[in-house]
Design an enzyme around this catalytic site. Structure first.
Site, PDB file in Angstrom:
ATOM      1  N   GLU A  62       0.827  -1.201   0.000  1.00  0.00           N
ATOM      2  CA  GLU A  62       0.000   0.000   0.000  1.00  0.00           C
ATOM      3  C   GLU A  62       0.864   1.256   0.000  1.00  0.00           C
ATOM      4  O   GLU A  62       1.902   1.318   0.656  1.00  0.00           O
ATOM      5  CB  GLU A  62      -0.940   0.006   1.215  1.00  0.00           C
ATOM      6  CG  GLU A  62      -1.896  -1.173   1.283  1.00  0.00           C
ATOM      7  CD  GLU A  62      -2.926  -1.172   0.160  1.00  0.00           C
ATOM      8  OE1 GLU A  62      -2.959  -0.211  -0.628  1.00  0.00           O
ATOM      9  OE2 GLU A  62      -3.698  -2.144   0.070  1.00  0.00           O
ATOM     10  N   GLY A  63       0.397   2.271  -0.723  1.00  0.00           N
ATOM     11  CA  GLY A  63       1.170   3.486  -0.902  1.00  0.00           C
ATOM     12  C   GLY A  63       0.995   4.507   0.211  1.00  0.00           C
ATOM     13  O   GLY A  63       0.196   4.348   1.133  1.00  0.00           O
ATOM     14  N   ARG A 309      -0.872  10.710 -13.230  1.00  0.00           N
ATOM     15  CA  ARG A 309      -0.367   9.420 -12.724  1.00  0.00           C
ATOM     16  C   ARG A 309      -0.118   8.480 -13.899  1.00  0.00           C
ATOM     17  O   ARG A 309      -0.982   8.300 -14.745  1.00  0.00           O
ATOM     18  CB  ARG A 309      -1.405   8.812 -11.769  1.00  0.00           C
ATOM     19  CG  ARG A 309      -1.041   7.459 -11.178  1.00  0.00           C
ATOM     20  CD  ARG A 309      -0.010   7.565 -10.068  1.00  0.00           C
ATOM     21  NE  ARG A 309       0.131   6.298  -9.370  1.00  0.00           N
ATOM     22  CZ  ARG A 309      -0.538   5.962  -8.268  1.00  0.00           C
ATOM     23  NH1 ARG A 309      -1.423   6.794  -7.756  1.00  0.00           N
ATOM     24  NH2 ARG A 309      -0.311   4.806  -7.675  1.00  0.00           N
TER      25      ARG A 309
END
Length: 445
Positions: A62-63, A309
């Protein structure tokens, strides 16, 4: 004489355990120089404190920005706990940052065990709930032989049957741990080891696997503060918000002010490259989030900000990510509509793609933040990303990436600053046709 000494030691032990410490108690406990055995039991902070600690971790892939969302879930949980439970003093131990997917700069060395103070304003967080850094916890929590042993760790797991059947119901069930779910080893000391956050001296006295589905408040019954002083939850991303987008959610979010140095760096960039200042842009807000007033009149700097992104989204979300040419076309249309000539881009794209974007937009000034070596070495990739987000959050108009948590956090910042919603909740489409949006999660005061 011996009986008198034993009586005084017994009295000191009982006195220190049963009652809150006062000046009188401290005077009794100060006799520890004479009675060493009594000293071990008089140390109320170490042995009989009402302090209780909650720790958590998140699935490793997870970021940064999803982890910030998990913090809000936990913060609201702690807030309600502190409000409802007056018997114990609850503290949240902030999980150190490190080894995230997007943090790839090699020349600055390992990016591990990074404290929250590097990125966030800790006094601001503490205005909402009691938080401490991991290194502070290790210092104040009782330890033996330089090992910090937590009382229990709960490994949260999804119930796969629910996902197969589509029948979802609340569940908080302790199950037998399997080799697949348990990534720990148990040495002869009966302590479980796993290097959470890179700490080799943190162990666990007990590990329980929990099949969990429900709101984070449902975890309260796992705490058992009369049994455990410290409770750790692994995979906390599984627990859901109690009330996403509520007033309490936004109070927790507003408390997440960034490190003041990061604001200073971003503001200097805005001033020198984007002709943007808080006074001119009507974006001045109080440093104390508890004094923030409801407003919708922020103008923003004379530039368009875009979060473009690429990288993992080109594979995982190819159906919604535009080509560079399509993104440029959408940006040009928006720039012309608002009469803007300055474009700021926050992106993880390659140098080649960025140059292609500039070529498509040759009639505009296209900029992105390039950190100095000192800024990069001090604040790492995470700090540079926050600077990007700050700059984007003060733009006249913002275009984000669909379903990106990086974009979500910018939109939240713009809500806190007080921008009109129509300048905030906009995303790039796969092509120039009308596309969906992330929705409008407006601030609740």
């Amino acid at each position: 004489m011996l009986n008198l000494l034993c009586f005084k030691i017994l009295y000191l032990i009982l006195f220190c355990i049963d009652f809150p410490q006062t000046a009188t108690e401290n005077a009794f406990c100060d006799e520890k120089d004479q009675y060493e055995e009594a000293d071990k039991r008089c140390n109320v902070q170490s042995h009989y404190s009402r302090n209780r600690y909650i720790l958590y971790d998140v699935n490793s892939p997870e970021g940064f920005n999803l982890r910030r969302d998990v913090y809000i879930r936990v913060a609201v949980f702690i807030k309600n706990l502190v409000k409802q439970d007056k018997e114990f003093k609850w503290k949240l131990v902030l999980p150190p940052w490190g080894n995230l997917y997007h943090w790839r700069t090699k020349q600055i060395g390992p990016q591990t065990q990074l404290p929250w103070s590097l990125f966030f304003d800790i006094p601001s967080l503490q205005k909402y709930i009691p938080v401490i850094e991991m290194h502070q916890f290790i210092q104040e929590y009782p330890s033996e032989e330089k090992q910090t042993q937590l009382d229990v760790i709960y490994v949260l797991q999804n119930d796969e049957d629910m996902f197969r059947t589509g029948k979802f119901e609340d569940k908080n069930e302790v199950i037998e741990c399997t080799d697949e779910s348990l990534t720990y080893n148990k040495p002869e000391s009966n302590r479980y080891n796993r290097y959470f956050w890179g700490y080799s001296n943190v162990t666990f006295g007990n590990v329980k696997c929990v099949k969990f589905h429900g709101m984070i408040s449902d975890l309260r019954r796992n705490l058992m503060p009369t049994v455990y002083r410290s409770v750790m939850f692994d995979h906390m991303e599984i627990a859901l918000h109690d009330s996403y987008g509520s007033h309490e959610y936004w109070r927790a979010r507003c408390s997440m002010r960034y490190n003041p140095e990061l604001y200073s760096i971003a503001n200097e960039y805005r001033k020198h490259f984007l002709n943007s200042t808080d006074k001119d842009d009507n974006t001045e807000i109080s440093n104390d989030w508890t004094k923030k007033k409801n407003k919708r009149d922020a103008l923003g700097g004379p530039y368009l900000a875009v979060h473009l992104r690429r990288r993992d989204f080109l594979v995982g979300r190819s159906s919604t990510v535009p080509t560079i040419e399509s993104a440029a076309s959408q940006v040009k249309k928006t720039m012309d509509h608002f009469g803007l000539k300055l474009l700021f881009v926050a992106t993880d794209t390659t140098e080649e793609e960025f140059n292609n974007l500039k070529d498509y937009l040759f009639e505009y000034t296209v900029l992105r933040f390039i950190p100095s070596n000192s800024v990069l070495n001090k604040f790492k990739d995470g700090g540079v990303a926050i600077i990007d987000q700050i700059i984007c959050s003060y733009a006249r108009y913002f275009l984000g990436t669909y379903e990106s948590t990086f974009t979500f956090r910018i939109q939240e910042d713009r809500e806190i600053i007080g921008f009109p919603t129509e300048t905030t909740f906009n995303v790039l489409c796969k092509d120039t046709k009308k596309c969906g949006s992330n929705g409008q999660w407006e601030i609740v005061w």
